[in-house]
Design a protein around this motif. Structure first.
Motif, PDB file in Angstrom:
ATOM      1  N   UNK A 162       0.831  -1.203   0.000  1.00  0.00           N
ATOM      2  CA  UNK A 162       0.000   0.000   0.000  1.00  0.00           C
ATOM      3  C   UNK A 162       0.870   1.259   0.000  1.00  0.00           C
ATOM      4  N   UNK A 163       1.893   1.275   0.829  1.00  0.00           N
ATOM      5  CA  UNK A 163       2.771   2.445   0.926  1.00  0.00           C
ATOM      6  C   UNK A 163       3.537   2.668  -0.372  1.00  0.00           C
ATOM      7  N   UNK A 164       4.082   1.590  -0.944  1.00  0.00           N
ATOM      8  CA  UNK A 164       4.926   1.696  -2.145  1.00  0.00           C
ATOM      9  C   UNK A 164       4.121   1.644  -3.437  1.00  0.00           C
ATOM     10  N   UNK A 165       2.834   1.407  -3.319  1.00  0.00           N
ATOM     11  CA  UNK A 165       1.922   1.355  -4.459  1.00  0.00           C
ATOM     12  C   UNK A 165       2.343   0.294  -5.481  1.00  0.00           C
ATOM     13  N   UNK A 166       2.610  -0.917  -4.948  1.00  0.00           N
ATOM     14  CA  UNK A 166       2.934  -2.077  -5.770  1.00  0.00           C
ATOM     15  C   UNK A 166       2.142  -3.266  -5.247  1.00  0.00           C
ATOM     16  N   UNK A 167       2.174  -4.387  -5.976  1.00  0.00           N
ATOM     17  CA  UNK A 167       1.448  -5.556  -5.480  1.00  0.00           C
ATOM     18  C   UNK A 167       2.302  -6.340  -4.478  1.00  0.00           C
ATOM     19  N   UNK A 168       1.676  -7.257  -3.764  1.00  0.00           N
ATOM     20  CA  UNK A 168       2.344  -8.001  -2.702  1.00  0.00           C
ATOM     21  C   UNK A 168       3.496  -8.839  -3.251  1.00  0.00           C
ATOM     22  N   UNK A 169       3.324  -9.414  -4.422  1.00  0.00           N
ATOM     23  CA  UNK A 169       4.400 -10.202  -5.022  1.00  0.00           C
ATOM     24  C   UNK A 169       5.654  -9.360  -5.262  1.00  0.00           C
ATOM     25  N   UNK A 170       5.456  -8.122  -5.656  1.00  0.00           N
ATOM     26  CA  UNK A 170       6.586  -7.217  -5.870  1.00  0.00           C
ATOM     27  C   UNK A 170       7.271  -6.903  -4.546  1.00  0.00           C
ATOM     28  N   UNK A 171       6.484  -6.737  -3.480  1.00  0.00           N
ATOM     29  CA  UNK A 171       7.067  -6.497  -2.157  1.00  0.00           C
ATOM     30  C   UNK A 171       7.920  -7.694  -1.751  1.00  0.00           C
ATOM     31  N   UNK A 172       7.381  -8.897  -1.915  1.00  0.00           N
ATOM     32  CA  UNK A 172       8.139 -10.105  -1.558  1.00  0.00           C
ATOM     33  C   UNK A 172       9.448 -10.176  -2.343  1.00  0.00           C
ATOM     34  N   UNK A 173       9.360  -9.905  -3.625  1.00  0.00           N
ATOM     35  CA  UNK A 173      10.548  -9.949  -4.481  1.00  0.00           C
ATOM     36  C   UNK A 173      11.579  -8.906  -4.057  1.00  0.00           C
ATOM     37  N   UNK A 174      11.121  -7.678  -3.827  1.00  0.00           N
ATOM     38  CA  UNK A 174      12.037  -6.614  -3.423  1.00  0.00           C
ATOM     39  C   UNK A 174      12.670  -6.902  -2.070  1.00  0.00           C
ATOM     40  N   UNK A 175      11.889  -7.433  -1.151  1.00  0.00           N
ATOM     41  CA  UNK A 175      12.414  -7.762   0.164  1.00  0.00           C
ATOM     42  C   UNK A 175      13.451  -8.883   0.052  1.00  0.00           C
ATOM     43  N   UNK A 176      13.152  -9.894  -0.726  1.00  0.00           N
ATOM     44  CA  UNK A 176      14.086 -11.006  -0.912  1.00  0.00           C
ATOM     45  C   UNK A 176      15.378 -10.527  -1.565  1.00  0.00           C
ATOM     46  N   UNK A 177      15.259  -9.748  -2.614  1.00  0.00           N
ATOM     47  CA  UNK A 177      16.454  -9.256  -3.308  1.00  0.00           C
ATOM     48  C   UNK A 177      17.237  -8.264  -2.450  1.00  0.00           C
ATOM     49  N   UNK A 178      16.541  -7.443  -1.687  1.00  0.00           N
ATOM     50  CA  UNK A 178      17.217  -6.502  -0.799  1.00  0.00           C
ATOM     51  C   UNK A 178      17.984  -7.235   0.289  1.00  0.00           C
ATOM     52  N   UNK A 179      17.358  -8.252   0.872  1.00  0.00           N
ATOM     53  CA  UNK A 179      18.041  -9.044   1.901  1.00  0.00           C
ATOM     54  C   UNK A 179      19.253  -9.758   1.310  1.00  0.00           C
ATOM     55  N   UNK A 180      19.097 -10.318   0.108  1.00  0.00           N
ATOM     56  CA  UNK A 180      20.207 -11.027  -0.536  1.00  0.00           C
ATOM     57  C   UNK A 180      21.374 -10.072  -0.801  1.00  0.00           C
ATOM     58  N   UNK A 181      21.061  -8.862  -1.251  1.00  0.00           N
ATOM     59  CA  UNK A 181      22.109  -7.882  -1.515  1.00  0.00           C
ATOM     60  C   UNK A 181      22.820  -7.481  -0.224  1.00  0.00           C
ATOM     61  N   UNK A 182      22.062  -7.315   0.856  1.00  0.00           N
ATOM     62  CA  UNK A 182      22.675  -6.991   2.144  1.00  0.00           C
ATOM     63  C   UNK A 182      23.552  -8.139   2.636  1.00  0.00           C
ATOM     64  N   UNK A 183      23.050  -9.365   2.509  1.00  0.00           N
ATOM     65  CA  UNK A 183      23.828 -10.531   2.945  1.00  0.00           C
ATOM     66  C   UNK A 183      25.125 -10.636   2.149  1.00  0.00           C
ATOM     67  N   UNK A 184      25.041 -10.394   0.863  1.00  0.00           N
ATOM     68  CA  UNK A 184      26.232 -10.446   0.012  1.00  0.00           C
ATOM     69  C   UNK A 184      27.226  -9.361   0.420  1.00  0.00           C
ATOM     70  N   UNK A 185      26.730  -8.171   0.692  1.00  0.00           N
ATOM     71  CA  UNK A 185      27.595  -7.057   1.094  1.00  0.00           C
ATOM     72  C   UNK A 185      28.280  -7.369   2.420  1.00  0.00           C
ATOM     73  N   UNK A 186      27.517  -7.902   3.387  1.00  0.00           N
ATOM     74  CA  UNK A 186      28.118  -8.217   4.687  1.00  0.00           C
ATOM     75  C   UNK A 186      29.045  -9.423   4.589  1.00  0.00           C
ATOM     76  N   UNK A 187      28.746 -10.371   3.745  1.00  0.00           N
ATOM     77  CA  UNK A 187      29.649 -11.517   3.559  1.00  0.00           C
ATOM     78  C   UNK A 187      30.958 -11.022   2.950  1.00  0.00           C
ATOM     79  N   UNK A 188      30.879 -10.107   2.002  1.00  0.00           N
ATOM     80  CA  UNK A 188      32.082  -9.528   1.391  1.00  0.00           C
ATOM     81  C   UNK A 188      32.873  -8.729   2.394  1.00  0.00           C
ATOM     82  N   UNK A 189      32.199  -8.016   3.278  1.00  0.00           N
ATOM     83  CA  UNK A 189      32.892  -7.222   4.313  1.00  0.00           C
ATOM     84  C   UNK A 189      33.601  -8.134   5.300  1.00  0.00           C
TER      85      UNK A 189
END
Length: 194
Positions: A162-189
């Motif tokens: 509702x806040x981002x004006x996208x569907x729930x599937x897009x939220x799930x995808x963005x959250x999954x990809x955002x978490x993966x990117x953070x995990x990759x960044x912290x693993x690299x650090x």
């Protein structure tokens, strides 16, 4: 947020529109902190976060927003407005960054540490918080929004959609990809530290 608090928000908004300064103060106290934390994590600057919150509440006070209680809770609406304000403020920097190939300054971060904690503990906590903030700042804005709203504000997929004006599937995808990117960044650090 329960039905009672949503009903209270609607009543306070009605009183605000009738000219009640007390209603404005009550709404501000109820929502300012969460909006400020979101804006701070989203843009990285204490000054910009304060400006975002001010713009949201000035718009609410002026009645320039078309909030419809039938479409959702006031809190979610205010987060959506804050997100739009941040995006508007970031637009000139994104254009400049894309032309120059550089990243903009993140600004200061007010970590609000407990002054009674041991200095070493506070320092380590500050460093970890700064690493998280820097990692979040490097995420694309649409991933950053989902991660911040879900992980730091405990919002549901439906509320984020509702806040981002996208569907729930897009939220799930963005959250999954955002978490993966953070995990990759912290693993690299972690690899660079060892």
């Amino acid at each position: 947020m329960t039905t009672d608090t949503a009903t209270l928000d609607i009543e306070l908004l009605r009183q605000l529109r009738a000219g009640s300064a007390a209603a404005f103060q009550a709404l501000y106290r109820r929502h300012q902190g969460a909006l400020y934390r979101f804006a701070l994590m989203r843009c990285g600057s204490t000054d910009t976060a304060a400006d975002v919150v001010q713009e949201v509440f000035m718009g609410l006070l002026a009645g320039s927003f078309d909030y419809d209680p039938l479409r959702g809770q006031l809190q979610n609406f205010l987060f959506g407005v804050a997100r739009n304000v941040v995006m508007k403020l970031e637009e000139p920097r994104r254009r400049t960054d894309s032309l120059t190939g550089t990243e903009g300054e993140d600004g200061e971060l007010d970590l609000g540490c407990d002054e009674s904690a041991e200095p070493l503990h506070r320092l380590l906590g500050n460093e970890q918080a700064e690493q998280v903030r820097q990692a979040l700042a490097k995420l694309p804005p649409h991933y950053r929004d989902a991660v911040i709203l879900y992980e730091m504000h405990d919002m549901s997929y439906l509320e984020i959609a509702d806040i981002c004006q996208v569907d729930i599937g897009t939220v799930r995808s963005r959250l999954s990809r955002g978490r993966a990117a953070l995990a990759k960044r912290f693993a690299g650090a972690a690899l660079h530290i060892a």
